[in-house]
Design a protein around this motif. Sequence first.
Motif, short mmCIF file in Angstrom:
data_model
loop_
_atom_site.label_atom_id
_atom_site.label_comp_id
_atom_site.label_asym_id
_atom_site.label_seq_id
_atom_site.Cartn_x
_atom_site.Cartn_y
_atom_site.Cartn_z
N ARG A 83 0.82 -1.21 0.00
CA ARG A 83 0.00 0.00 0.00
C ARG A 83 0.85 1.27 0.00
NH1 ARG A 83 -1.74 4.26 -0.19
NH2 ARG A 83 -3.74 5.07 0.49
N PHE A 84 2.01 1.22 0.67
CA PHE A 84 2.92 2.36 0.75
C PHE A 84 4.25 2.04 0.10
CE2 PHE A 84 0.70 3.35 4.97
CZ PHE A 84 -0.07 4.36 4.44
N SER A 85 4.95 3.07 -0.32
CA SER A 85 6.33 2.93 -0.77
C SER A 85 7.21 2.73 0.45
CB SER A 85 6.77 4.18 -1.53
OG SER A 85 6.86 5.28 -0.62
N GLU A 86 8.46 2.36 0.25
CA GLU A 86 9.40 2.20 1.37
C GLU A 86 9.53 3.51 2.14
OE1 GLU A 86 11.11 -0.59 2.40
OE2 GLU A 86 10.06 -1.77 0.88
N GLN A 87 9.55 4.64 1.42
CA GLN A 87 9.68 5.94 2.07
C GLN A 87 8.44 6.26 2.91
OE1 GLN A 87 10.14 5.44 -1.25
NE2 GLN A 87 12.35 5.70 -1.46
N GLU A 88 7.27 5.92 2.40
CA GLU A 88 6.04 6.18 3.16
C GLU A 88 5.98 5.31 4.41
OE1 GLU A 88 2.71 7.49 -0.08
OE2 GLU A 88 3.52 5.45 -0.26
N TRP A 89 6.37 4.03 4.27
CA TRP A 89 6.43 3.16 5.45
C TRP A 89 7.36 3.76 6.50
CZ3 TRP A 89 3.15 -0.20 7.08
CH2 TRP A 89 2.40 -0.96 6.20
N ALA A 90 8.53 4.19 6.08
CA ALA A 90 9.50 4.77 7.01
C ALA A 90 8.90 6.00 7.69
CB ALA A 90 10.80 5.12 6.29
N TYR A 91 8.23 6.84 6.93
CA TYR A 91 7.62 8.05 7.49
C TYR A 91 6.59 7.69 8.56
CZ TYR A 91 4.49 12.03 7.92
OH TYR A 91 3.72 13.04 8.44
N TYR A 92 5.64 6.83 8.24
CA TYR A 92 4.56 6.52 9.18
C TYR A 92 5.04 5.74 10.40
CZ TYR A 92 1.12 8.47 6.02
OH TYR A 92 0.40 9.33 5.23
N VAL A 93 5.95 4.81 10.22
CA VAL A 93 6.46 4.04 11.36
C VAL A 93 7.26 4.95 12.29
CG1 VAL A 93 8.05 2.19 12.04
CG2 VAL A 93 6.38 1.80 10.22
N LYS A 94 8.12 5.78 11.72
CA LYS A 94 8.91 6.69 12.55
C LYS A 94 8.01 7.72 13.24
CE LYS A 94 13.17 6.10 9.99
NZ LYS A 94 14.12 6.68 9.02
N GLN A 95 7.00 8.18 12.54
CA GLN A 95 6.06 9.12 13.15
C GLN A 95 5.34 8.47 14.32
OE1 GLN A 95 3.16 12.04 11.11
NE2 GLN A 95 1.96 10.17 11.41
N SER A 96 4.88 7.25 14.16
CA SER A 96 4.22 6.54 15.23
C SER A 96 5.15 6.38 16.44
CB SER A 96 3.73 5.16 14.76
OG SER A 96 3.05 4.49 15.78
N TYR A 97 6.39 6.03 16.16
CA TYR A 97 7.42 5.91 17.20
C TYR A 97 7.55 7.24 17.96
CZ TYR A 97 12.28 5.98 18.93
OH TYR A 97 13.41 6.12 19.69
N GLU A 98 7.66 8.33 17.24
CA GLU A 98 7.83 9.64 17.87
C GLU A 98 6.59 10.05 18.67
OE1 GLU A 98 10.51 11.37 18.24
OE2 GLU A 98 11.79 10.24 16.85
N LEU A 99 5.41 9.74 18.16
CA LEU A 99 4.17 10.06 18.88
C LEU A 99 4.11 9.32 20.21
CD1 LEU A 99 1.64 10.01 15.91
CD2 LEU A 99 2.29 12.02 17.26
#
Length: 117
Positions: A83-99
Amino acid sequence: MNIESLRELCLALPGVTEDVNWGADLCFLVGGKMFCVTGLEGDSGVSFKVKEEEFEELSVSPAIIPAPYMARNKWVYVQQWDRFSEQEWAYYVKQSYELKKATLTKKVQKAIAEGQV
């Protein structure tokens, strides 16, 4: 993205641990708080926390639904790995981590930053 790539991405973040909960769910945690979950069996998707302003938009996107049991906390469930590109996965996973990291005590955040966790 696949489960091994997700593991590499999550475990590369400071202070992250992994655990298996509910019998077959691989959970990634920071300071004991989950920020990403996927199933170990079958072709399951991935759940993670998103910003409140992103939740509605993502929830109605193709192959993404509000995460069962966690939607009230602004988690989404991505049903397909592609569903996501590698960059999008990295963005959302890292964002979740930071949240999730932001909800930890200052003492725990400092220990993570100093590599003590």
